[in-house]
Design a protein around this motif. Sequence first.
Motif, PDB file in Angstrom:
ATOM      1  N   ALA A 123       0.837  -1.209   0.000  1.00  0.00           N
ATOM      2  CA  ALA A 123       0.000   0.000   0.000  1.00  0.00           C
ATOM      3  C   ALA A 123       0.867   1.252   0.000  1.00  0.00           C
ATOM      4  CB  ALA A 123      -0.937  -0.017   1.206  1.00  0.00           C
ATOM      5  N   GLU A 124       1.921   1.230   0.799  1.00  0.00           N
ATOM      6  CA  GLU A 124       2.828   2.387   0.874  1.00  0.00           C
ATOM      7  C   GLU A 124       3.567   2.595  -0.459  1.00  0.00           C
ATOM      8  OE1 GLU A 124       3.517   4.705   3.077  1.00  0.00           O
ATOM      9  OE2 GLU A 124       5.318   5.490   2.094  1.00  0.00           O
ATOM     10  N   LEU A 125       3.989   1.503  -1.081  1.00  0.00           N
ATOM     11  CA  LEU A 125       4.666   1.620  -2.381  1.00  0.00           C
ATOM     12  C   LEU A 125       3.720   2.239  -3.420  1.00  0.00           C
ATOM     13  CD1 LEU A 125       6.549  -1.818  -2.480  1.00  0.00           C
ATOM     14  CD2 LEU A 125       7.632   0.448  -2.629  1.00  0.00           C
ATOM     15  N   LEU A 126       2.448   1.827  -3.375  1.00  0.00           N
ATOM     16  CA  LEU A 126       1.479   2.360  -4.340  1.00  0.00           C
ATOM     17  C   LEU A 126       1.168   3.829  -4.036  1.00  0.00           C
ATOM     18  CD1 LEU A 126      -0.918  -0.707  -4.751  1.00  0.00           C
ATOM     19  CD2 LEU A 126       1.028  -0.011  -6.179  1.00  0.00           C
ATOM     20  N   ARG A 127       1.074   4.157  -2.762  1.00  0.00           N
ATOM     21  CA  ARG A 127       0.857   5.567  -2.382  1.00  0.00           C
ATOM     22  C   ARG A 127       2.003   6.437  -2.889  1.00  0.00           C
ATOM     23  NH1 ARG A 127      -0.661   4.067   2.763  1.00  0.00           N
ATOM     24  NH2 ARG A 127       1.323   4.731   3.626  1.00  0.00           N
ATOM     25  N   THR A 128       3.208   5.932  -2.746  1.00  0.00           N
ATOM     26  CA  THR A 128       4.389   6.678  -3.194  1.00  0.00           C
ATOM     27  C   THR A 128       4.375   6.851  -4.714  1.00  0.00           C
ATOM     28  OG1 THR A 128       5.654   5.765  -1.353  1.00  0.00           O
ATOM     29  CG2 THR A 128       6.931   6.672  -3.183  1.00  0.00           C
ATOM     30  N   TYR A 129       3.953   5.798  -5.404  1.00  0.00           N
ATOM     31  CA  TYR A 129       3.861   5.863  -6.870  1.00  0.00           C
ATOM     32  C   TYR A 129       2.901   6.979  -7.282  1.00  0.00           C
ATOM     33  CZ  TYR A 129       2.772   4.340 -11.641  1.00  0.00           C
ATOM     34  OH  TYR A 129       2.583   4.297 -13.006  1.00  0.00           O
ATOM     35  N   VAL A 130       1.740   7.028  -6.635  1.00  0.00           N
ATOM     36  CA  VAL A 130       0.716   8.031  -6.971  1.00  0.00           C
ATOM     37  C   VAL A 130       1.202   9.433  -6.570  1.00  0.00           C
ATOM     38  CG1 VAL A 130      -1.637   8.793  -6.445  1.00  0.00           C
ATOM     39  CG2 VAL A 130      -1.164   6.368  -6.874  1.00  0.00           C
ATOM     40  N   ALA A 131       1.831   9.526  -5.401  1.00  0.00           N
ATOM     41  CA  ALA A 131       2.340  10.829  -4.951  1.00  0.00           C
ATOM     42  C   ALA A 131       3.394  11.368  -5.917  1.00  0.00           C
ATOM     43  CB  ALA A 131       2.924  10.703  -3.551  1.00  0.00           C
ATOM     44  N   GLY A 132       4.068  10.454  -6.611  1.00  0.00           N
ATOM     45  CA  GLY A 132       5.078  10.855  -7.588  1.00  0.00           C
ATOM     46  C   GLY A 132       4.502  11.196  -8.949  1.00  0.00           C
ATOM     47  N   GLY A 133       3.173  11.203  -9.060  1.00  0.00           N
ATOM     48  CA  GLY A 133       2.543  11.605 -10.324  1.00  0.00           C
ATOM     49  C   GLY A 133       1.989  10.466 -11.143  1.00  0.00           C
ATOM     50  N   GLY A 134       2.193   9.218 -10.704  1.00  0.00           N
ATOM     51  CA  GLY A 134       1.645   8.075 -11.433  1.00  0.00           C
ATOM     52  C   GLY A 134       0.150   7.938 -11.200  1.00  0.00           C
ATOM     53  N   ALA A 135      -0.520   7.282 -12.117  1.00  0.00           N
ATOM     54  CA  ALA A 135      -1.950   6.983 -11.951  1.00  0.00           C
ATOM     55  C   ALA A 135      -2.088   5.503 -11.634  1.00  0.00           C
ATOM     56  CB  ALA A 135      -2.715   7.321 -13.222  1.00  0.00           C
ATOM     57  N   LEU A 136      -3.068   5.205 -10.789  1.00  0.00           N
ATOM     58  CA  LEU A 136      -3.282   3.814 -10.378  1.00  0.00           C
ATOM     59  C   LEU A 136      -4.745   3.447 -10.571  1.00  0.00           C
ATOM     60  CD1 LEU A 136      -2.542   1.156  -8.867  1.00  0.00           C
ATOM     61  CD2 LEU A 136      -2.978   2.392  -6.729  1.00  0.00           C
ATOM     62  N   LEU A 137      -4.972   2.390 -11.333  1.00  0.00           N
ATOM     63  CA  LEU A 137      -6.320   1.807 -11.475  1.00  0.00           C
ATOM     64  C   LEU A 137      -6.200   0.378 -10.980  1.00  0.00           C
ATOM     65  CD1 LEU A 137      -9.257   1.740 -12.523  1.00  0.00           C
ATOM     66  CD2 LEU A 137      -8.337   1.193 -14.795  1.00  0.00           C
ATOM     67  N   MET A 138      -6.912   0.072  -9.900  1.00  0.00           N
ATOM     68  CA  MET A 138      -6.787  -1.283  -9.362  1.00  0.00           C
ATOM     69  C   MET A 138      -8.139  -1.819  -8.925  1.00  0.00           C
ATOM     70  SD  MET A 138      -5.175  -1.024  -5.541  1.00  0.00           S
ATOM     71  CE  MET A 138      -6.173  -0.482  -4.163  1.00  0.00           C
ATOM     72  N   ALA A 139      -8.236  -3.141  -8.906  1.00  0.00           N
ATOM     73  CA  ALA A 139      -9.389  -3.814  -8.318  1.00  0.00           C
ATOM     74  C   ALA A 139      -8.937  -4.394  -6.995  1.00  0.00           C
ATOM     75  CB  ALA A 139      -9.873  -4.926  -9.241  1.00  0.00           C
ATOM     76  N   SER A 140      -9.860  -4.407  -6.033  1.00  0.00           N
ATOM     77  CA  SER A 140      -9.500  -4.964  -4.731  1.00  0.00           C
ATOM     78  C   SER A 140     -10.732  -5.533  -4.038  1.00  0.00           C
ATOM     79  CB  SER A 140      -8.867  -3.891  -3.845  1.00  0.00           C
ATOM     80  OG  SER A 140      -8.591  -4.413  -2.565  1.00  0.00           O
TER      81      SER A 140
END
Length: 219
Positions: free
Chosen positions: A186-203
Amino acid sequence: MSAATAGPAGATAGGVPAVAIRGLRVAYGSAVVLDDLELTVPAGTALCVTGANGAGKSTLLRCATGLQAADAGTIRVFGRPPGRSAAFWRDVATTVENPGWYSGLTVREHAELIRLAHGADPADGALDKLFDLLGLVPLADAAPLTLSSGQRQRFLLAAVLARPSRLLVLDEPEQRLDTDIKPVVAELLRTYVAGGGALLMASHDPEFAAEVGGERLTL
Ligand SMILES: Nc1ncnc2c1ncn2[C@@H]1O[C@H](COP(=O)(O)OP(=O)(O)OP(=O)(O)O)[C@@H](O)[C@H]1O
């Protein structure tokens, strides 16, 4: 079946959204799985798709990555139809489709190859950090085909995070992970998004989705 809109108003204010879907319809025979579905994922944001088994989450992610054709609607990824071109896949990293592995290469060598092929330095320490965080250090010399399902999931996540991308499309990234690894992912994904990446995921995991943050779309 679902008709929903997600993503903050003014989603395109910062430029072309990472993902824009309008009027998406997918049916398998007479069974309509997605109907008039709308969503927007701007760059620098996350959208988590939830819903019961069979609600159409994987179908949606496959359509968003161009791996499955829709019956109706428009899908744009960075302003263009998703496709199978190398240019598209340079921007988009996904776990929706299982990759193939080279039988002669170890887990670590795969990650190095992926990073190198995407113009990043495999020896700059980023992989060391990723392997450490995801508990992959003891598995570095293993052959990918010998990994357990949870180990394989961690390796798949390392593989998509090891390379630069502008959009991550992940199908249930929390699946089969040990409870202590979920917050790390979760933290890695948060960091990715904070860096400008977009995230589309199912959970299927509300706690994990809340830790990642962002918008929610329930099918
Ligand atoms: N190739 C296919 N042919 C026929 N029906 C399909 C096909 N793929 C998916 N379906 C059906 O479409 C529906 C949605 O499937 P999908 O895999 O998108 O759901 P999901 O929300 O990802 O489910 P889960 O939470 O179980 O992973 C299900 O009823 C499934 O049986």
